[in-house]
Design a protein around this motif. Structure first.
Motif, PDB file in Angstrom:
ATOM      1  N   PRO A   1       3.064  18.629  -7.495  1.00 54.13           N
ATOM      2  CA  PRO A   1       3.111  18.978  -5.775  1.00 54.13           C
ATOM      3  C   PRO A   1       1.813  20.079  -5.969  1.00 54.13           C
ATOM      4  CG  PRO A   1       5.300  19.266  -6.746  1.00 54.13           C
ATOM      5  CD  PRO A   1       4.493  18.772  -7.955  1.00 54.13           C
ATOM      6  N   GLY A   2       1.632  21.057  -6.854  1.00 53.57           N
ATOM      7  CA  GLY A   2       0.611  21.953  -6.730  1.00 53.57           C
ATOM      8  C   GLY A   2      -0.797  21.050  -6.672  1.00 53.57           C
ATOM      9  N   ASP A   3      -1.004  20.226  -7.514  1.00 57.91           N
ATOM     10  CA  ASP A   3      -2.151  19.376  -7.522  1.00 57.91           C
ATOM     11  C   ASP A   3      -2.656  18.619  -6.137  1.00 57.91           C
ATOM     12  OD1 ASP A   3      -1.781  20.181 -10.165  1.00 57.91           O
ATOM     13  OD2 ASP A   3      -1.316  18.155 -10.859  1.00 57.91           O
ATOM     14  N   PHE A   4      -1.367  18.152  -5.633  1.00 57.78           N
ATOM     15  CA  PHE A   4      -1.451  17.490  -4.367  1.00 57.78           C
ATOM     16  C   PHE A   4      -2.041  18.567  -3.187  1.00 57.78           C
ATOM     17  CE2 PHE A   4       0.093  15.795  -0.283  1.00 57.78           C
ATOM     18  CZ  PHE A   4      -0.571  14.412  -0.196  1.00 57.78           C
ATOM     19  N   ALA A   5      -1.548  19.933  -3.354  1.00 53.39           N
ATOM     20  CA  ALA A   5      -2.005  20.922  -2.270  1.00 53.39           C
ATOM     21  C   ALA A   5      -3.605  20.979  -2.621  1.00 53.39           C
ATOM     22  CB  ALA A   5      -1.315  22.134  -2.521  1.00 53.39           C
ATOM     23  N   LYS A   6      -3.800  21.226  -3.864  1.00 51.19           N
ATOM     24  CA  LYS A   6      -5.363  21.425  -4.111  1.00 51.19           C
ATOM     25  C   LYS A   6      -6.274  20.209  -3.580  1.00 51.19           C
ATOM     26  CE  LYS A   6      -4.818  24.301  -8.151  1.00 51.19           C
ATOM     27  NZ  LYS A   6      -3.444  24.709  -7.772  1.00 51.19           N
ATOM     28  N   LEU A   7      -5.514  19.012  -3.552  1.00 52.44           N
ATOM     29  CA  LEU A   7      -6.374  17.726  -3.340  1.00 52.44           C
ATOM     30  C   LEU A   7      -6.568  17.914  -1.561  1.00 52.44           C
ATOM     31  CD1 LEU A   7      -7.814  15.139  -3.661  1.00 52.44           C
ATOM     32  CD2 LEU A   7      -5.602  14.074  -3.245  1.00 52.44           C
ATOM     33  N   GLN A   8      -5.592  18.177  -0.968  1.00 53.60           N
ATOM     34  CA  GLN A   8      -5.459  18.474   0.464  1.00 53.60           C
ATOM     35  C   GLN A   8      -6.516  19.614   0.788  1.00 53.60           C
ATOM     36  OE1 GLN A   8      -1.344  18.986   1.196  1.00 53.60           O
ATOM     37  NE2 GLN A   8      -1.463  17.058   2.388  1.00 53.60           N
ATOM     38  N   HIS A   9      -6.622  20.583   0.143  1.00 53.27           N
ATOM     39  CA  HIS A   9      -7.460  21.797   0.185  1.00 53.27           C
ATOM     40  C   HIS A   9      -8.835  21.498   0.203  1.00 53.27           C
ATOM     41  CE1 HIS A   9      -9.291  26.082   0.089  1.00 53.27           C
ATOM     42  NE2 HIS A   9      -9.541  25.702  -1.036  1.00 53.27           N
ATOM     43  N   MET A  10      -9.230  20.739  -0.774  1.00 54.40           N
ATOM     44  CA  MET A  10     -10.434  20.200  -1.497  1.00 54.40           C
ATOM     45  C   MET A  10     -11.109  19.493  -0.006  1.00 54.40           C
ATOM     46  SD  MET A  10     -11.428  17.108  -4.155  1.00 54.40           S
ATOM     47  CE  MET A  10     -10.816  18.291  -5.402  1.00 54.40           C
ATOM     48  N   LEU A  11     -10.400  18.665   0.544  1.00 56.80           N
ATOM     49  CA  LEU A  11     -10.830  17.857   1.716  1.00 56.80           C
ATOM     50  C   LEU A  11     -10.532  18.585   3.226  1.00 56.80           C
ATOM     51  CD1 LEU A  11      -9.327  14.661   0.449  1.00 56.80           C
ATOM     52  CD2 LEU A  11     -11.760  15.042   0.772  1.00 56.80           C
TER      53      LEU A  11
ATOM     54  N   ALA B   1       0.764  -1.157   0.088  1.00 53.20           N
ATOM     55  CA  ALA B   1      -0.026   0.105   0.119  1.00 53.20           C
ATOM     56  C   ALA B   1       0.953   1.297   0.119  1.00 53.20           C
ATOM     57  CB  ALA B   1      -0.903  -0.085   1.091  1.00 53.20           C
ATOM     58  N   ALA B   2       2.021   1.337   0.673  1.00 57.97           N
ATOM     59  CA  ALA B   2       2.867   2.467   0.963  1.00 57.97           C
ATOM     60  C   ALA B   2       3.378   2.630  -0.543  1.00 57.97           C
ATOM     61  CB  ALA B   2       3.949   2.096   1.867  1.00 57.97           C
ATOM     62  N   CYS B   3       4.016   1.582  -1.563  1.00 61.28           N
ATOM     63  CA  CYS B   3       4.331   1.668  -2.689  1.00 61.28           C
ATOM     64  C   CYS B   3       3.418   2.388  -3.947  1.00 61.28           C
ATOM     65  CB  CYS B   3       5.000   0.234  -3.226  1.00 61.28           C
ATOM     66  SG  CYS B   3       6.542  -0.103  -2.269  1.00 61.28           S
ATOM     67  N   ALA B   4       2.141   1.814  -3.481  1.00 59.68           N
ATOM     68  CA  ALA B   4       1.102   2.093  -4.541  1.00 59.68           C
ATOM     69  C   ALA B   4       0.718   3.494  -4.140  1.00 59.68           C
ATOM     70  CB  ALA B   4      -0.247   1.296  -4.051  1.00 59.68           C
ATOM     71  N   GLN B   5       0.743   4.166  -2.862  1.00 57.53           N
ATOM     72  CA  GLN B   5       0.466   5.521  -2.552  1.00 57.53           C
ATOM     73  C   GLN B   5       1.651   6.443  -3.109  1.00 57.53           C
ATOM     74  OE1 GLN B   5      -0.325   6.235   1.506  1.00 57.53           O
ATOM     75  NE2 GLN B   5      -1.291   8.064   1.269  1.00 57.53           N
ATOM     76  N   ALA B   6       2.667   5.962  -2.888  1.00 57.44           N
ATOM     77  CA  ALA B   6       3.919   6.932  -3.403  1.00 57.44           C
ATOM     78  C   ALA B   6       3.864   6.764  -5.050  1.00 57.44           C
ATOM     79  CB  ALA B   6       5.353   6.188  -3.039  1.00 57.44           C
ATOM     80  N   ALA B   7       3.413   5.880  -5.646  1.00 61.44           N
ATOM     81  CA  ALA B   7       3.253   5.853  -7.168  1.00 61.44           C
ATOM     82  C   ALA B   7       2.198   6.814  -7.736  1.00 61.44           C
ATOM     83  CB  ALA B   7       2.957   4.509  -7.530  1.00 61.44           C
ATOM     84  N   VAL B   8       1.195   6.859  -6.637  1.00 59.10           N
ATOM     85  CA  VAL B   8       0.101   8.239  -7.026  1.00 59.10           C
ATOM     86  C   VAL B   8       0.690   9.543  -6.940  1.00 59.10           C
ATOM     87  CG1 VAL B   8      -2.360   8.711  -6.034  1.00 59.10           C
ATOM     88  CG2 VAL B   8      -1.727   6.360  -6.516  1.00 59.10           C
ATOM     89  N   ARG B   9       1.288   9.448  -5.883  1.00 54.33           N
ATOM     90  CA  ARG B   9       1.692  11.050  -5.505  1.00 54.33           C
ATOM     91  C   ARG B   9       2.991  11.407  -6.494  1.00 54.33           C
ATOM     92  NH1 ARG B   9       2.544  11.060   1.007  1.00 54.33           N
ATOM     93  NH2 ARG B   9       0.628  11.408   1.380  1.00 54.33           N
ATOM     94  N   ASP B  10       3.423  10.479  -7.007  1.00 49.09           N
ATOM     95  CA  ASP B  10       4.624  10.531  -8.031  1.00 49.09           C
ATOM     96  C   ASP B  10       3.764  11.137  -9.310  1.00 49.09           C
ATOM     97  OD1 ASP B  10       6.576  10.322  -6.249  1.00 49.09           O
ATOM     98  OD2 ASP B  10       7.134   8.147  -7.040  1.00 49.09           O
TER      99      ASP B  10
END
Length: 142
Positions: free
Chosen positions: A59-69, A46-55
């Motif tokens: 980075p700006g997209d991930f910040a928008k995802l966090q803001h969304m939630l 699961a950790a490798c799968a989550q790292a692959a999604v983050r890669d």
């Protein structure tokens, strides 16, 4: 009660036929422990799968995802997931970022009007943003 020998044989054969995977702990290629079922179904822990999604996202997209939630600094973790939407203009950088998140499977597109569009995080998106089980449940309500 007298047991039927044919029934005993059927139960015995049914117990022998099992899935190719099990819940026995195995080791992923990264060295972390994972279940054999996880490794057979996804090929990595699961950790490798989550790292692959983050890669796969910027980075700006991930910040928008966090803001969304609502998973941002300054908010206590027990409040994360109190919201699950992001409103973006039809054209612009925010819309492109949301489209990348949709392509990654972290977000789904919602209602769209002439000038703006709404997006909502999926369960995978909630996990990637760092929400716990209670936060995911909160975010998936409604």
């Amino acid at each position: 009660m007298i047991a039927n020998s044919a029934q005993i044989t059927r139960h015995h054969l049914a117990n022998q036929a099992g899935p190719a995977f099990s819940l026995i702990r195995k080791v992923c290629a990264c060295g972390k422990a994972s279940t054999a079922k996880q490794l057979v179904q996804h090929g990595k822990c699961a950790a490798c799968a989550q790292a692959a999604v983050r890669d796969a996202i910027m980075p700006g997209d991930f910040a928008k995802l966090q803001h969304m939630l609502g998973a941002v600094q300054g908010k206590p973790k027990n409040r994360w997931g109190y919201r699950n939407y992001y409103c973006a203009n039809i054209s612009g950088a925010a819309r492109e970022a949301m489209q990348r998140l949709v392509d990654a499977g972290l977000v789904t597109a919602g209602h769209e009007s002439e000038t703006q569009a709404y997006f909502h995080a999926t369960r995978l998106g909630c996990k990637a943003a760092g929400l716990d089980a209670a936060g995911i449940k909160r975010a998936m309500e409604d």
